[in-house]
Design a protein around this motif. Sequence first.
Motif, PDB file in Angstrom:
ATOM      1  N   MET A   1      52.874  43.636  52.985  1.00  0.00           N
ATOM      2  CA  MET A   1      53.967  43.372  52.371  1.00  0.00           C
ATOM      3  C   MET A   1      55.100  42.721  53.351  1.00  0.00           C
ATOM      4  O   MET A   1      55.386  43.547  54.357  1.00  0.00           O
ATOM      5  CB  MET A   1      54.406  44.116  51.542  1.00  0.00           C
ATOM      6  N   THR A   2      55.691  41.870  53.134  1.00  0.00           N
ATOM      7  CA  THR A   2      56.806  41.442  54.074  1.00  0.00           C
ATOM      8  C   THR A   2      58.233  41.883  53.803  1.00  0.00           C
ATOM      9  O   THR A   2      58.506  42.319  52.672  1.00  0.00           O
ATOM     10  CB  THR A   2      57.095  39.771  53.829  1.00  0.00           C
ATOM     11  N   GLU A   3      58.823  42.599  54.647  1.00  0.00           N
ATOM     12  CA  GLU A   3      60.199  43.228  54.501  1.00  0.00           C
ATOM     13  C   GLU A   3      61.071  42.360  53.860  1.00  0.00           C
ATOM     14  O   GLU A   3      61.701  42.795  53.076  1.00  0.00           O
ATOM     15  CB  GLU A   3      60.724  43.775  55.863  1.00  0.00           C
ATOM     16  N   THR A   4      61.251  41.118  54.534  1.00  0.00           N
ATOM     17  CA  THR A   4      62.404  40.216  53.869  1.00  0.00           C
ATOM     18  C   THR A   4      61.605  38.964  53.458  1.00  0.00           C
ATOM     19  O   THR A   4      61.250  38.208  54.436  1.00  0.00           O
ATOM     20  CB  THR A   4      63.230  39.964  54.670  1.00  0.00           C
ATOM     21  N   PRO A   5      60.987  38.702  52.354  1.00  0.00           N
ATOM     22  CA  PRO A   5      60.084  37.392  52.199  1.00  0.00           C
ATOM     23  C   PRO A   5      60.784  36.209  52.130  1.00  0.00           C
ATOM     24  O   PRO A   5      62.098  36.267  51.809  1.00  0.00           O
ATOM     25  CB  PRO A   5      59.494  37.976  50.652  1.00  0.00           C
ATOM     26  N   LEU A   6      60.064  35.541  52.728  1.00  0.00           N
ATOM     27  CA  LEU A   6      60.925  34.202  53.007  1.00  0.00           C
ATOM     28  C   LEU A   6      61.017  33.641  51.583  1.00  0.00           C
ATOM     29  O   LEU A   6      60.257  33.701  50.601  1.00  0.00           O
ATOM     30  CB  LEU A   6      59.997  32.900  53.638  1.00  0.00           C
ATOM     31  N   PRO A   7      62.029  32.466  51.260  1.00  0.00           N
ATOM     32  CA  PRO A   7      62.229  32.079  50.005  1.00  0.00           C
ATOM     33  C   PRO A   7      61.059  31.046  49.790  1.00  0.00           C
ATOM     34  O   PRO A   7      60.447  30.310  50.574  1.00  0.00           O
ATOM     35  CB  PRO A   7      63.461  31.405  50.094  1.00  0.00           C
ATOM     36  N   VAL A   8      60.841  31.004  48.318  1.00  0.00           N
ATOM     37  CA  VAL A   8      59.890  29.969  48.004  1.00  0.00           C
ATOM     38  C   VAL A   8      60.692  28.955  47.006  1.00  0.00           C
ATOM     39  O   VAL A   8      61.905  28.949  46.750  1.00  0.00           O
ATOM     40  CB  VAL A   8      58.659  30.368  46.932  1.00  0.00           C
ATOM     41  N   GLN A   9      59.953  27.796  46.966  1.00  0.00           N
ATOM     42  CA  GLN A   9      60.922  26.478  46.349  1.00  0.00           C
ATOM     43  C   GLN A   9      60.283  26.193  45.044  1.00  0.00           C
ATOM     44  O   GLN A   9      60.930  25.363  44.475  1.00  0.00           O
ATOM     45  CB  GLN A   9      60.503  25.332  47.278  1.00  0.00           C
ATOM     46  N   ALA A  10      59.315  26.889  44.512  1.00  0.00           N
ATOM     47  CA  ALA A  10      59.022  26.487  43.126  1.00  0.00           C
ATOM     48  C   ALA A  10      58.306  27.841  42.512  1.00  0.00           C
ATOM     49  O   ALA A  10      57.946  28.694  42.982  1.00  0.00           O
ATOM     50  CB  ALA A  10      57.729  25.588  43.082  1.00  0.00           C
ATOM     51  N   LEU A  11      58.546  27.858  41.188  1.00  0.00           N
ATOM     52  CA  LEU A  11      58.055  28.812  40.568  1.00  0.00           C
ATOM     53  C   LEU A  11      56.987  28.333  39.426  1.00  0.00           C
ATOM     54  O   LEU A  11      57.459  27.388  38.347  1.00  0.00           O
ATOM     55  CB  LEU A  11      59.139  29.573  39.768  1.00  0.00           C
ATOM     56  N   ILE A  12      55.792  28.706  39.360  1.00  0.00           N
ATOM     57  CA  ILE A  12      54.907  28.325  38.331  1.00  0.00           C
ATOM     58  C   ILE A  12      54.647  29.354  37.302  1.00  0.00           C
ATOM     59  O   ILE A  12      54.077  30.484  37.631  1.00  0.00           O
ATOM     60  CB  ILE A  12      53.513  27.922  39.073  1.00  0.00           C
ATOM     61  N   VAL A  13      55.135  29.245  36.214  1.00  0.00           N
ATOM     62  CA  VAL A  13      54.933  30.224  34.937  1.00  0.00           C
ATOM     63  C   VAL A  13      53.696  29.897  34.228  1.00  0.00           C
ATOM     64  O   VAL A  13      53.574  28.834  33.394  1.00  0.00           O
ATOM     65  CB  VAL A  13      56.025  30.187  34.025  1.00  0.00           C
ATOM     66  N   VAL A  14      52.360  30.673  34.168  1.00  0.00           N
ATOM     67  CA  VAL A  14      51.139  30.213  33.640  1.00  0.00           C
ATOM     68  C   VAL A  14      51.116  30.912  32.453  1.00  0.00           C
ATOM     69  O   VAL A  14      50.979  32.053  32.327  1.00  0.00           O
ATOM     70  CB  VAL A  14      50.121  30.649  34.570  1.00  0.00           C
ATOM     71  N   ARG A  43      66.596  33.589  38.642  1.00  0.00           N
ATOM     72  CA  ARG A  43      66.727  33.141  40.152  1.00  0.00           C
ATOM     73  C   ARG A  43      66.339  32.013  40.662  1.00  0.00           C
ATOM     74  O   ARG A  43      67.025  31.294  41.472  1.00  0.00           O
ATOM     75  CB  ARG A  43      66.238  34.528  41.006  1.00  0.00           C
ATOM     76  N   ALA A  44      65.381  31.300  40.342  1.00  0.00           N
ATOM     77  CA  ALA A  44      64.793  30.128  40.577  1.00  0.00           C
ATOM     78  C   ALA A  44      65.573  28.787  39.960  1.00  0.00           C
ATOM     79  O   ALA A  44      65.995  28.103  40.733  1.00  0.00           O
ATOM     80  CB  ALA A  44      63.171  29.837  39.972  1.00  0.00           C
ATOM     81  N   ARG A  45      66.246  29.091  38.860  1.00  0.00           N
ATOM     82  CA  ARG A  45      67.050  28.164  38.188  1.00  0.00           C
ATOM     83  C   ARG A  45      68.369  28.283  39.059  1.00  0.00           C
ATOM     84  O   ARG A  45      68.877  27.236  39.354  1.00  0.00           O
ATOM     85  CB  ARG A  45      67.463  28.453  36.808  1.00  0.00           C
ATOM     86  N   ARG A  46      69.064  29.419  39.269  1.00  0.00           N
ATOM     87  CA  ARG A  46      69.988  29.410  40.157  1.00  0.00           C
ATOM     88  C   ARG A  46      70.143  28.834  41.389  1.00  0.00           C
ATOM     89  O   ARG A  46      71.014  28.216  42.057  1.00  0.00           O
ATOM     90  CB  ARG A  46      70.511  30.819  40.246  1.00  0.00           C
ATOM     91  N   ALA A  47      68.759  28.739  42.138  1.00  0.00           N
ATOM     92  CA  ALA A  47      68.635  28.332  43.496  1.00  0.00           C
ATOM     93  C   ALA A  47      68.294  26.775  43.293  1.00  0.00           C
ATOM     94  O   ALA A  47      68.255  26.250  44.461  1.00  0.00           O
ATOM     95  CB  ALA A  47      67.414  29.071  44.141  1.00  0.00           C
ATOM     96  N   ASP A 183      61.748  41.040  44.499  1.00  0.00           N
ATOM     97  CA  ASP A 183      62.021  40.717  45.889  1.00  0.00           C
ATOM     98  C   ASP A 183      61.893  39.129  46.344  1.00  0.00           C
ATOM     99  O   ASP A 183      61.990  38.586  47.339  1.00  0.00           O
ATOM    100  CB  ASP A 183      61.271  41.215  46.844  1.00  0.00           C
ATOM    101  N   VAL A 184      61.172  38.390  45.223  1.00  0.00           N
ATOM    102  CA  VAL A 184      61.070  36.970  45.408  1.00  0.00           C
ATOM    103  C   VAL A 184      62.584  36.230  45.367  1.00  0.00           C
ATOM    104  O   VAL A 184      63.271  36.251  44.581  1.00  0.00           O
ATOM    105  CB  VAL A 184      60.004  36.512  44.370  1.00  0.00           C
ATOM    106  N   ARG A 185      62.767  35.491  46.344  1.00  0.00           N
ATOM    107  CA  ARG A 185      63.868  34.709  46.463  1.00  0.00           C
ATOM    108  C   ARG A 185      63.351  33.123  46.507  1.00  0.00           C
ATOM    109  O   ARG A 185      62.408  32.751  46.870  1.00  0.00           O
ATOM    110  CB  ARG A 185      64.420  35.050  47.854  1.00  0.00           C
ATOM    111  N   PHE A 186      64.203  32.673  45.920  1.00  0.00           N
ATOM    112  CA  PHE A 186      64.010  30.947  45.917  1.00  0.00           C
ATOM    113  C   PHE A 186      65.130  30.195  46.523  1.00  0.00           C
ATOM    114  O   PHE A 186      66.320  30.372  46.961  1.00  0.00           O
ATOM    115  CB  PHE A 186      64.166  30.614  44.399  1.00  0.00           C
ATOM    116  N   GLU A 187      64.792  28.884  46.909  1.00  0.00           N
ATOM    117  CA  GLU A 187      65.537  27.782  47.476  1.00  0.00           C
ATOM    118  C   GLU A 187      65.199  26.511  47.027  1.00  0.00           C
ATOM    119  O   GLU A 187      64.168  26.298  46.422  1.00  0.00           O
ATOM    120  CB  GLU A 187      65.555  27.834  49.032  1.00  0.00           C
ATOM    121  N   ALA A 188      66.215  25.591  46.913  1.00  0.00           N
ATOM    122  CA  ALA A 188      65.655  24.023  46.458  1.00  0.00           C
ATOM    123  C   ALA A 188      64.856  23.501  47.445  1.00  0.00           C
ATOM    124  O   ALA A 188      64.972  23.649  48.662  1.00  0.00           O
ATOM    125  CB  ALA A 188      66.765  23.448  46.184  1.00  0.00           C
ATOM    126  N   PRO A 189      63.935  22.780  47.019  1.00  0.00           N
ATOM    127  CA  PRO A 189      62.817  22.038  47.961  1.00  0.00           C
ATOM    128  C   PRO A 189      63.760  20.858  48.336  1.00  0.00           C
ATOM    129  O   PRO A 189      64.705  20.174  47.855  1.00  0.00           O
ATOM    130  CB  PRO A 189      61.845  21.622  46.932  1.00  0.00           C
TER     131      PRO A 189
END
Length: 192
Positions: A1-14, A43-47, A183-189
Amino acid sequence: MTETPLPVQALIVVDVQEAGVTGARAVPAAGVLLDRTTGLLDRARRAGAVVVHLQNDGDPGAGDEPHTPGWALHLPVAAGPTESVIRKTHDDGFADTDLGALLTEAGVESLAVCGVMSEMCVQATARTALRLGYRVVLPHDAHATQDVPAAPGIAEAVPAAVVSRVAAWAISADADVTTPAADVRFEAPPGV
């Protein structure tokens, strides 16, 4: 597990559809799944990240048969250019859909996957994302499934939590599967 996970650019809700998260056919951890998924969505929407709701078109008579109450998405979809719904007929959200093209057009390189069922549609979608070169985060507390019933003379019943854990473990060499949803962080692609 990453201490500070890198942000991801998309969320897939299955497949967070009524049939899987409400009523007698709901996954045992539906409440936790919905809480974690709602947090990820917020969080994904805000980012400004891309959000894709996959909606399974089940067979006639299935709980998720199109245009039946169980087929409806449980969580609201926000109107806007970065959020969409993609219908699917296979476990893999990329198979015969526009998911890959949508992510490519937005410049997405990393994504988080959540939803139901862990060992089926969630895992299949995450595996294809990995094969296509995306960095994949699979929060351990944001996917769920059903108990596997006992097979008399062969095996005991397997609790849903164990099935979900094994499904995540099966792709753990290639994806971050231990990050809790909080802990999942997001950013805009770049293409948004």
